[in-house]
Design a protein around this motif. Structure first.
Motif, PDB file in Angstrom:
ATOM      1  N   ARG A  88      15.272   6.882  45.547  1.00  0.00           N
ATOM      2  CA  ARG A  88      16.411   7.450  46.268  1.00  0.00           C
ATOM      3  C   ARG A  88      17.745   7.489  45.524  1.00  0.00           C
ATOM      4  NH1 ARG A  88      16.046   3.971  51.462  1.00  0.00           N
ATOM      5  NH2 ARG A  88      13.921   3.444  51.078  1.00  0.00           N
ATOM      6  N   MET A  89      17.971   6.687  44.521  1.00  0.00           N
ATOM      7  CA  MET A  89      19.288   6.585  43.902  1.00  0.00           C
ATOM      8  C   MET A  89      19.563   7.819  43.052  1.00  0.00           C
ATOM      9  SD  MET A  89      22.033   4.613  43.473  1.00  0.00           S
ATOM     10  CE  MET A  89      21.631   2.924  43.786  1.00  0.00           C
ATOM     11  N   SER A  90      20.555   8.602  43.457  1.00  0.00           N
ATOM     12  CA  SER A  90      20.925   9.784  42.683  1.00  0.00           C
ATOM     13  C   SER A  90      21.949   9.393  41.622  1.00  0.00           C
ATOM     14  CB  SER A  90      21.516  10.857  43.597  1.00  0.00           C
ATOM     15  OG  SER A  90      22.783  10.444  44.075  1.00  0.00           O
ATOM     16  N   LYS A  91      22.149  10.284  40.669  1.00  0.00           N
ATOM     17  CA  LYS A  91      23.138  10.017  39.624  1.00  0.00           C
ATOM     18  C   LYS A  91      24.525   9.892  40.241  1.00  0.00           C
ATOM     19  CE  LYS A  91      24.329  13.256  36.644  1.00  0.00           C
ATOM     20  NZ  LYS A  91      24.395  14.137  35.468  1.00  0.00           N
ATOM     21  N   ARG A  92      24.831  10.740  41.189  1.00  0.00           N
ATOM     22  CA  ARG A  92      26.135  10.687  41.861  1.00  0.00           C
ATOM     23  C   ARG A  92      26.318   9.343  42.572  1.00  0.00           C
ATOM     24  NH1 ARG A  92      29.106  15.269  43.818  1.00  0.00           N
ATOM     25  NH2 ARG A  92      27.210  16.412  43.388  1.00  0.00           N
ATOM     26  N   ALA A  93      25.259   8.872  43.264  1.00  0.00           N
ATOM     27  CA  ALA A  93      25.336   7.591  43.977  1.00  0.00           C
ATOM     28  C   ALA A  93      25.485   6.435  42.997  1.00  0.00           C
ATOM     29  CB  ALA A  93      24.103   7.396  44.842  1.00  0.00           C
ATOM     30  N   LEU A  94      24.795   6.505  41.871  1.00  0.00           N
ATOM     31  CA  LEU A  94      24.892   5.456  40.859  1.00  0.00           C
ATOM     32  C   LEU A  94      26.301   5.384  40.287  1.00  0.00           C
ATOM     33  CD1 LEU A  94      23.196   3.341  39.312  1.00  0.00           C
ATOM     34  CD2 LEU A  94      22.719   5.096  37.622  1.00  0.00           C
ATOM     35  N   LYS A 101      33.849   7.605  37.053  1.00  0.00           N
ATOM     36  CA  LYS A 101      34.274   8.953  37.407  1.00  0.00           C
ATOM     37  C   LYS A 101      33.465  10.030  36.692  1.00  0.00           C
ATOM     38  CE  LYS A 101      39.074   7.949  38.647  1.00  0.00           C
ATOM     39  NZ  LYS A 101      38.884   6.662  39.131  1.00  0.00           N
ATOM     40  N   THR A 102      32.954   9.703  35.505  1.00  0.00           N
ATOM     41  CA  THR A 102      32.255  10.711  34.712  1.00  0.00           C
ATOM     42  C   THR A 102      30.920  10.182  34.199  1.00  0.00           C
ATOM     43  OG1 THR A 102      33.202  10.007  32.609  1.00  0.00           O
ATOM     44  CG2 THR A 102      34.476  11.619  33.890  1.00  0.00           C
ATOM     45  N   ASP A 103      30.101  11.112  33.732  1.00  0.00           N
ATOM     46  CA  ASP A 103      28.833  10.736  33.118  1.00  0.00           C
ATOM     47  C   ASP A 103      29.057   9.967  31.824  1.00  0.00           C
ATOM     48  OD1 ASP A 103      27.409  11.917  35.137  1.00  0.00           O
ATOM     49  OD2 ASP A 103      26.943  13.747  34.013  1.00  0.00           O
ATOM     50  N   LEU A 112      23.115   5.032  26.465  1.00  0.00           N
ATOM     51  CA  LEU A 112      22.267   6.203  26.315  1.00  0.00           C
ATOM     52  C   LEU A 112      23.120   7.360  25.800  1.00  0.00           C
ATOM     53  CD1 LEU A 112      20.289   6.086  29.691  1.00  0.00           C
ATOM     54  CD2 LEU A 112      19.376   5.623  27.411  1.00  0.00           C
ATOM     55  N   PRO A 113      22.499   8.354  25.161  1.00  0.00           N
ATOM     56  CA  PRO A 113      23.269   9.522  24.728  1.00  0.00           C
ATOM     57  C   PRO A 113      23.856  10.244  25.944  1.00  0.00           C
ATOM     58  CG  PRO A 113      21.076   9.511  23.730  1.00  0.00           C
ATOM     59  CD  PRO A 113      21.101   8.419  24.755  1.00  0.00           C
ATOM     60  N   LEU A 114      25.082  10.702  25.804  1.00  0.00           N
ATOM     61  CA  LEU A 114      25.759  11.408  26.890  1.00  0.00           C
ATOM     62  C   LEU A 114      24.952  12.626  27.338  1.00  0.00           C
ATOM     63  CD1 LEU A 114      28.153  11.867  28.769  1.00  0.00           C
ATOM     64  CD2 LEU A 114      29.328  13.024  26.882  1.00  0.00           C
ATOM     65  N   ALA A 115      24.366  13.356  26.401  1.00  0.00           N
ATOM     66  CA  ALA A 115      23.588  14.557  26.745  1.00  0.00           C
ATOM     67  C   ALA A 115      22.413  14.211  27.658  1.00  0.00           C
ATOM     68  CB  ALA A 115      23.087  15.232  25.476  1.00  0.00           C
ATOM     69  N   GLU A 116      21.787  13.051  27.432  1.00  0.00           N
ATOM     70  CA  GLU A 116      20.652  12.645  28.264  1.00  0.00           C
ATOM     71  C   GLU A 116      21.104  12.368  29.700  1.00  0.00           C
ATOM     72  OE1 GLU A 116      17.319   9.064  28.575  1.00  0.00           O
ATOM     73  OE2 GLU A 116      18.356   9.403  26.676  1.00  0.00           O
ATOM     74  N   VAL A 117      22.217  11.655  29.852  1.00  0.00           N
ATOM     75  CA  VAL A 117      22.721  11.333  31.192  1.00  0.00           C
ATOM     76  C   VAL A 117      23.212  12.603  31.888  1.00  0.00           C
ATOM     77  CG1 VAL A 117      24.464  10.025  32.477  1.00  0.00           C
ATOM     78  CG2 VAL A 117      23.278   8.964  30.557  1.00  0.00           C
ATOM     79  N   GLU A 118      23.869  13.474  31.156  1.00  0.00           N
ATOM     80  CA  GLU A 118      24.344  14.731  31.746  1.00  0.00           C
ATOM     81  C   GLU A 118      23.187  15.617  32.203  1.00  0.00           C
ATOM     82  OE1 GLU A 118      26.850  16.280  28.627  1.00  0.00           O
ATOM     83  OE2 GLU A 118      28.652  15.528  29.633  1.00  0.00           O
ATOM     84  N   ALA A 119      22.020  15.471  31.579  1.00  0.00           N
ATOM     85  CA  ALA A 119      20.861  16.298  31.932  1.00  0.00           C
ATOM     86  C   ALA A 119      20.223  15.876  33.258  1.00  0.00           C
ATOM     87  CB  ALA A 119      19.820  16.235  30.814  1.00  0.00           C
ATOM     88  N   TRP A 120      20.505  14.654  33.723  1.00  0.00           N
ATOM     89  CA  TRP A 120      19.949  14.226  35.001  1.00  0.00           C
ATOM     90  C   TRP A 120      20.585  15.030  36.119  1.00  0.00           C
ATOM     91  CZ3 TRP A 120      21.051   8.296  34.309  1.00  0.00           C
ATOM     92  CH2 TRP A 120      20.232   7.791  33.297  1.00  0.00           C
ATOM     93  N   PRO A 121      19.798  15.566  37.055  1.00  0.00           N
ATOM     94  CA  PRO A 121      20.368  16.307  38.188  1.00  0.00           C
ATOM     95  C   PRO A 121      21.237  15.383  39.050  1.00  0.00           C
ATOM     96  CG  PRO A 121      18.000  16.677  38.014  1.00  0.00           C
ATOM     97  CD  PRO A 121      18.337  15.581  37.067  1.00  0.00           C
TER      98      PRO A 121
END
Length: 162
Positions: A88-94, A101-103, A112-121
């Motif tokens: 259930r934990m979404s990236k926004r909720a995390l 405030k940002t990824d 982790l690489p920023l690109a990997e975290v940004e790729a999570w929906p």
């Protein structure tokens, strides 16, 4: 446990504690540790996580910032937390849970690489990576010991033929 108690128990000066933090992430100084202990500077969420990881949980992020991280999880709650992360934990909720405030902040804490975290929906569950589980205080289970192939192997003896 608070920072001064931990330092006293381990025999660390403020400078040595700052060096311990520097080894595990963002650089820290003796002056910053002093300000935290005096209460003149608040500990940010990222730093609380860094302190928790550097001290092996002895100085818990939950004790340092209960308003951000909530109460210390009880040992029996940890599997339930892992299940919530998996399903259930979404990236926004995390990000919201830890006040990021940002990824970029989330990627930095997770290492982790920023690109990997940004790729999570944004609204789908985050992957149950070890970094995410550690961030939420979930302990990894030790690997089970492999079973012996033949349980009777140590009882077999040679037989002499007559």
């Amino acid at each position: 446990m608070d920072i001064p108690s931990y330092r006293k128990e381990k025999g660390l000066s403020q400078a040595a504690f700052a060096a311990l933090l520097t080894e595990t992430g963002t650089p820290a100084t003796q002056g910053l540790v002093s300000q935290w202990e005096k209460g003149t500077t608040a500990i940010r969420a990222e730093r609380a996580i860094q302190i928790d990881l550097a001290t092996g949980g002895a100085v818990s992020r939950f004790e340092l910032l209960p308003a951000v991280f909530g109460p210390q999880p009880v040992q029996s709650e940890r599997p339930a937390i892992a299940a919530l992360v998996d399903t259930r934990m979404s990236k926004r909720a995390l990000r919201s849970k830890f006040g990021f405030k940002t990824d970029a902040h989330l990627a930095k804490v997770l290492k982790l690489p920023l690109a990997e975290v940004e790729a999570w929906p944004e609204e789908q569950s985050v992957p149950a990576l070890p970094q995410v589980l550690r961030l939420l205080g979930v302990q990894e289970q030790p690997a089970a010991e492999a079973a012996h192939q033949d349980p009777d192997a140590d009882r077999i003896v040679t037989v002499e033929a007559a």
